[in-house]
Write a protein that holds these residues in place. Sequence first.
Motif, mmCIF file in Angstrom:
data_model
loop_
_atom_site.group_PDB
_atom_site.id
_atom_site.type_symbol
_atom_site.label_atom_id
_atom_site.label_comp_id
_atom_site.label_asym_id
_atom_site.label_seq_id
_atom_site.Cartn_x
_atom_site.Cartn_y
_atom_site.Cartn_z
ATOM 1 N N UNK A 186 0.830 -1.206 0.000
ATOM 2 C CA UNK A 186 0.000 0.000 0.000
ATOM 3 C C UNK A 186 0.865 1.256 0.000
ATOM 4 N N UNK A 187 1.951 1.221 0.755
ATOM 5 C CA UNK A 187 2.851 2.374 0.798
ATOM 6 C C UNK A 187 3.451 2.648 -0.583
ATOM 7 N N UNK A 188 3.751 1.589 -1.320
ATOM 8 C CA UNK A 188 4.334 1.767 -2.654
ATOM 9 C C UNK A 188 3.382 2.542 -3.558
ATOM 10 N N UNK A 189 2.080 2.314 -3.400
ATOM 11 C CA UNK A 189 1.114 3.073 -4.176
ATOM 12 C C UNK A 189 1.053 4.536 -3.786
ATOM 13 N N UNK A 190 1.319 4.821 -2.515
ATOM 14 C CA UNK A 190 1.313 6.206 -2.035
ATOM 15 C C UNK A 190 2.598 6.945 -2.365
ATOM 16 N N UNK A 191 3.724 6.207 -2.356
ATOM 17 C CA UNK A 191 5.045 6.828 -2.497
ATOM 18 C C UNK A 191 5.821 6.183 -3.649
ATOM 19 N N UNK A 202 8.145 -13.446 3.716
ATOM 20 C CA UNK A 202 7.590 -14.667 4.303
ATOM 21 C C UNK A 202 6.208 -14.951 3.706
ATOM 22 N N UNK A 203 6.032 -16.065 2.987
ATOM 23 C CA UNK A 203 4.762 -16.340 2.297
ATOM 24 C C UNK A 203 3.546 -16.342 3.214
ATOM 25 N N UNK A 204 3.710 -16.769 4.475
ATOM 26 C CA UNK A 204 2.539 -16.915 5.335
ATOM 27 C C UNK A 204 1.862 -15.589 5.638
ATOM 28 N N UNK A 205 2.596 -14.470 5.482
ATOM 29 C CA UNK A 205 1.966 -13.168 5.705
ATOM 30 C C UNK A 205 1.085 -12.755 4.531
ATOM 31 N N UNK A 206 1.168 -13.481 3.434
ATOM 32 C CA UNK A 206 0.404 -13.160 2.220
ATOM 33 C C UNK A 206 -0.632 -14.226 1.876
ATOM 34 N N UNK A 207 -0.531 -15.368 2.534
ATOM 35 C CA UNK A 207 -1.413 -16.471 2.174
ATOM 36 C C UNK A 207 -0.828 -17.379 1.116
ATOM 37 N N UNK A 208 0.475 -17.288 0.900
ATOM 38 C CA UNK A 208 1.135 -18.171 -0.055
ATOM 39 C C UNK A 208 2.165 -17.449 -0.888
ATOM 40 N N UNK A 209 2.985 -18.235 -1.590
ATOM 41 C CA UNK A 209 4.075 -17.666 -2.385
ATOM 42 C C UNK A 209 3.566 -16.844 -3.559
ATOM 43 N N UNK A 210 2.500 -17.293 -4.199
ATOM 44 C CA UNK A 210 1.989 -16.571 -5.372
ATOM 45 C C UNK A 210 1.538 -15.161 -4.986
ATOM 46 N N UNK A 211 0.824 -15.047 -3.874
ATOM 47 C CA UNK A 211 0.360 -13.727 -3.425
ATOM 48 C C UNK A 211 1.533 -12.852 -3.007
ATOM 49 N N UNK A 212 2.535 -13.473 -2.363
ATOM 50 C CA UNK A 212 3.725 -12.709 -1.993
ATOM 51 C C UNK A 212 4.430 -12.171 -3.228
ATOM 52 N N UNK A 213 4.632 -13.016 -4.211
ATOM 53 C CA UNK A 213 5.334 -12.604 -5.425
ATOM 54 C C UNK A 213 4.558 -11.509 -6.160
ATOM 55 N N UNK A 214 3.229 -11.611 -6.130
ATOM 56 C CA UNK A 214 2.419 -10.576 -6.785
ATOM 57 C C UNK A 214 2.566 -9.237 -6.067
ATOM 58 N N UNK A 215 2.603 -9.276 -4.723
ATOM 59 C CA UNK A 215 2.762 -8.037 -3.959
ATOM 60 C C UNK A 215 4.124 -7.402 -4.220
ATOM 61 N N UNK A 216 5.172 -8.225 -4.228
ATOM 62 C CA UNK A 216 6.507 -7.694 -4.510
ATOM 63 C C UNK A 216 6.596 -7.145 -5.931
ATOM 64 N N UNK A 217 5.879 -7.768 -6.852
ATOM 65 C CA UNK A 217 5.862 -7.274 -8.237
ATOM 66 C C UNK A 217 5.184 -5.904 -8.308
ATOM 67 N N UNK A 218 4.125 -5.707 -7.511
ATOM 68 C CA UNK A 218 3.453 -4.397 -7.498
ATOM 69 C C UNK A 218 4.375 -3.333 -6.907
ATOM 70 N N UNK A 219 5.144 -3.709 -5.900
ATOM 71 C CA UNK A 219 6.108 -2.764 -5.318
ATOM 72 C C UNK A 219 7.162 -2.377 -6.353
ATOM 73 N N UNK A 220 7.654 -3.373 -7.111
ATOM 74 C CA UNK A 220 8.631 -3.083 -8.165
ATOM 75 C C UNK A 220 8.026 -2.180 -9.234
ATOM 76 N N UNK A 221 6.763 -2.437 -9.592
ATOM 77 C CA UNK A 221 6.100 -1.645 -10.639
ATOM 78 C C UNK A 221 5.986 -0.172 -10.251
ATOM 79 N N UNK A 222 5.959 0.105 -8.945
ATOM 80 C CA UNK A 222 5.901 1.493 -8.483
ATOM 81 C C UNK A 222 7.292 2.118 -8.366
#
Length: 380
Positions: free
Chosen positions: A284-289, A306-326
């Motif tokens: 969320x911060x990446x979207x703001x900044x 850590x995948x467990x904070x996202x509900x799995x590796x796929x969700x983690x990788x997607x979140x990190x990809x969104x951070x990179x995209x910003x």
Amino acid sequence: MIEADIETQIGAIHGSAHKLVLEFAGAGSMALFWLHAVPGSSRTVLEATDRYAATSMADLLGAPPGQAVSEPTAAAMAAAAYRRARRLAEPGVACLGVGCTAALVTDRARRGEDRVWLAVRDEQSIATYGLVLARGQRDRLGEEAVVSRLLIHAIAEASGCAAPLALGLLPGEQVASARAPLPDPIGMLLAGAARTVGVAPGGALVADAAPPGALLSGSFNPLHAGHERLAQAAGAALGIPITFELPILNADKAPLSYAEIERRLAQFRWRYPVVLSRAALFVEKAGLYPGCVFVVGYDTAERLVEPRYYGGEAARDAALARIRAQGCRFLVAGRLEDGTFRTLRDIAVPPGARDLFAELPEAAFRVDLSSTAIRQAQAS
């Protein structure tokens, strides 16, 4: 004995469900007496302070005012009083900050006019009132009565219950009044009407200000030397200044109250810039900044991958990809854990995300402090 029109007007103020903090200098004590003399003042008055000493006024405003009796000074007093009222009142209560600064009849030689400036600040606006009194036409008590009547009228207008109230003006005397929109940025953030609030070291607030280039995020409960030295080391490594970020929302805790936000911001006053946000997660911060470098400690970086904070590796990788995209990335500082100094090299960063993380070397920063330990020590 209080005059009937004053008693009626103050009764309406007490019934309006507004809470106020009053800051006054030079005049206004009679208005405070009237407020307390009419039953119900405990529903209205949170606090009142007489700022007679110049040092007291500087303490309220953060610096000596350019001119003690002026519209900007009254407005600044009202703004400080409003923030204080929000700290003292229950959440959701309508608050007013009242500032009154005056120069009246005195027993010493004084140049300039007998005059008063008042201001009343609420969540959405600020109203100001200025009056020059005919010099030599009243004694000190007479001028105080005029100022106090004007002060009660200003509070009544802000409370939405103003009724005709004679001020006792003489021919040629005229009140100059104005109202300007002035939304409360912290109130907007709490209500979800603003995404961020920038806080300058001097205390100035700006909703949805331009994003800073590097952020050190935390709860800062309390701010300590480890945070400060990490900001200094990261700023030197990146070649840009670091701004502290205080999120008011936390995935595991209740939102911060207005009073708690003010308490934590007070630690930074006259020292460091801060940005408040509603973003609990780094995605969320990446979207703001966008384009921001997030300065984090080892423990935070470990949770980020850590995948467990996202509900799995796929969700983690997607979140990190969104951070990179910003265009965002992380600068990771080491931390002492269980007797071992842990660094980025001890974290199993996914191969596809390694470019998002850089290490702040131990030689550049190591402070073995923790906010939890400090709180425990303070409690004991």
